[in-house]
Design a protein around this motif. Structure first.
Motif, PDB file in Angstrom:
ATOM      1  N   VAL A  40     -29.016  -3.182  -4.275  1.00  0.00           N
ATOM      2  CA  VAL A  40     -30.164  -3.082  -3.376  1.00  0.00           C
ATOM      3  C   VAL A  40     -31.239  -2.193  -3.995  1.00  0.00           C
ATOM      4  N   MET A  41     -30.827  -1.214  -4.814  1.00  0.00           N
ATOM      5  CA  MET A  41     -31.752  -0.313  -5.501  1.00  0.00           C
ATOM      6  C   MET A  41     -31.793  -0.644  -6.978  1.00  0.00           C
ATOM      7  N   SER A  42     -32.978  -0.549  -7.574  1.00  0.00           N
ATOM      8  CA  SER A  42     -33.139  -0.906  -8.976  1.00  0.00           C
ATOM      9  C   SER A  42     -34.156   0.008  -9.637  1.00  0.00           C
ATOM     10  N   ILE A  51     -46.939  -8.430  -2.509  1.00  0.00           N
ATOM     11  CA  ILE A  51     -45.707  -7.900  -1.926  1.00  0.00           C
ATOM     12  C   ILE A  51     -45.614  -6.415  -2.241  1.00  0.00           C
ATOM     13  N   ALA A  52     -45.377  -5.596  -1.223  1.00  0.00           N
ATOM     14  CA  ALA A  52     -45.262  -4.147  -1.408  1.00  0.00           C
ATOM     15  C   ALA A  52     -43.802  -3.732  -1.297  1.00  0.00           C
ATOM     16  N   SER A  53     -43.365  -2.898  -2.236  1.00  0.00           N
ATOM     17  CA  SER A  53     -41.969  -2.470  -2.293  1.00  0.00           C
ATOM     18  C   SER A  53     -41.795  -1.049  -1.782  1.00  0.00           C
ATOM     19  N   PHE A  54     -40.663  -0.788  -1.158  1.00  0.00           N
ATOM     20  CA  PHE A  54     -40.245   0.579  -0.844  1.00  0.00           C
ATOM     21  C   PHE A  54     -39.590   1.201  -2.077  1.00  0.00           C
ATOM     22  N   HIS A  55     -39.646   2.523  -2.171  1.00  0.00           N
ATOM     23  CA  HIS A  55     -38.865   3.201  -3.207  1.00  0.00           C
ATOM     24  C   HIS A  55     -38.261   4.469  -2.645  1.00  0.00           C
ATOM     25  N   VAL A  56     -37.186   4.913  -3.277  1.00  0.00           N
ATOM     26  CA  VAL A  56     -36.473   6.123  -2.875  1.00  0.00           C
ATOM     27  C   VAL A  56     -36.279   6.997  -4.107  1.00  0.00           C
ATOM     28  N   GLU A  57     -35.986   8.273  -3.876  1.00  0.00           N
ATOM     29  CA  GLU A  57     -35.741   9.202  -4.975  1.00  0.00           C
ATOM     30  C   GLU A  57     -34.260   9.586  -4.982  1.00  0.00           C
ATOM     31  N   PHE A  58     -33.608   9.349  -6.110  1.00  0.00           N
ATOM     32  CA  PHE A  58     -32.196   9.660  -6.267  1.00  0.00           C
ATOM     33  C   PHE A  58     -32.034  11.119  -6.668  1.00  0.00           C
ATOM     34  N   GLY A  59     -31.100  11.842  -6.007  1.00  0.00           N
ATOM     35  CA  GLY A  59     -30.949  13.274  -6.241  1.00  0.00           C
ATOM     36  C   GLY A  59     -29.869  13.647  -7.230  1.00  0.00           C
ATOM     37  N   GLY A  60     -29.126  12.663  -7.744  1.00  0.00           N
ATOM     38  CA  GLY A  60     -28.028  12.968  -8.654  1.00  0.00           C
ATOM     39  C   GLY A  60     -28.410  12.809 -10.115  1.00  0.00           C
TER      40      GLY A  60
END
Length: 324
Positions: A40-42, A51-60
């Motif tokens: 689901v995350m790339s 098309i607009a994408s969501f993004h997240v920040e990985f903490g590890g």
């Protein structure tokens, strides 16, 4: 007392969704298409300008890789990587995410069914999508016949313009009394507006319509077939006025795909839009060798909406965006 804790859909709609999921899985089991799960995350995102994408920040720990991960707008890229690696026919049924899309017919997270058929073209895949839709509609005692029309013929016969050669002014005029701010719109944007405002509303409720062979400028990830004019080997499937599927005879040329991604990025830059990273692993998979294949994405929520005769996506979601 607030009631926003309650479901947005009726229980019967949720039970129908469960039955539809079972029909989908049985359909592909019979046909030898294997269900898979992909990330689901790339590291990469969708460059498509509209098309607009969501993004997240990985903490590890990332071992030097970017901490920014992009939520998929479809499982297309990893599924193609599986096909390129030799896995064969496969499908995925799962959630995808698109930013800025919330309203009557849109939810920022929704369910997509996507599959790939090795050795098939887009016209062969149209027939399989129609067969699946037919089994879905049988759940609500409905039957529809499939009609296939090419994009050029549809525009010529229904609104009197040639989408392959008409000028922007002619396309604007064909919108009639629909007034749109023209700032920043391309010729393809005007063609899309004609589809959504002039054509889709005329599609019959019990009509299953496949529109095939799009203008080459709307190729996305499809092959372009030489001709006068050349056309993109792409289709969209409509059940009544609702678009429920988008499919391609898949482009297998890594260099051409890279050029298309770069072109998307230039459009985004001109619009001062976010520029997600290009999926270089997909390019590498294409360079390795994607077998001749066709793929399609079906909006499961849209299909359910059509099955239930509603134009509100909230009616088929346990909890829509407003209640999530």
């Amino acid at each position: 007392m607030s009631t926003d804790w309650t479901p947005s859909a009726m229980f019967d709609a949720l039970r129908l969704r469960a039955r539809l999921n079972a029909v989908i899985r049985a359909f592909f089991e019979r046909r030898g298409v294997i269900e898979v799960e992909t990330p689901v995350m790339s590291l990469a995102g969708n460059t498509e300008p509209n098309i607009a994408s969501f993004h997240v920040e990985f903490g590890g720990r990332t071992d030097g890789a970017s901490r920014t991960r992009w939520l998929r707008t479809s499982p297309e890229y990893p599924l193609k990587r599986l096909v390129a690696a030799g896995f064969g026919d496969c499908y995925e049924l799962g959630r995808v995410f698109r930013d800025g899309e919330a309203g009557g017919r849109h939810n920022p997270e929704f369910t997509m069914l996507e599959w790939y058929r090795v050795g098939w073209n887009h016209l062969e895949l149209v027939e399989e999508v129609a067969a699946l839709v037919g089994e879905a509609l049988a759940l609500v005692d409905r039957r529809v016949a499939l009609d296939i029309v090419d994009y050029r013929t549809l525009y010529r016969t229904q609104i009197g313009v040639d989408p392959m050669s008409a000028s922007v002014v002619e396309l604007q005029r064909a919108l009639g009394d629909v007034h749109i701010d023209p700032d920043g719109l391309t010729r393809d944007d005007w063609l899309d507006l004609l589809m959504t405002h002039r054509l889709q509303p005329t599609f019959g409720v019990d009509q299953l319509l496949a529109i095939v062979d799009y203008p080459a400028t709307q190729c996305a990830l499809a092959r372009v077939r030489d001709g006068d004019p050349p056309v993109a080997e792409r289709f969209e499937l409509y059940l009544g006025p609702l678009e429920i599927a988008n499919g391609y005879h898949e482009l297998a040329d890594g260099a051409e795909q890279s050029e298309r991604f770069e072109r998307d990025t230039r459009v985004r830059r001109a619009r001062a839009a976010v520029e997600p990273p290009i999926d270089t692993r997909l390019i590498a998979a294409l360079d390795h060798g994607l077998p001749d294949c066709a793929g399609v994405a079906v909006g499961v929520d849209r299909l359910l909406m059509a099955m239930l005769g509603t134009d509100r996506i909230a009616d088929v979601l346990a909890f829509d965006f407003a209640r999530a």
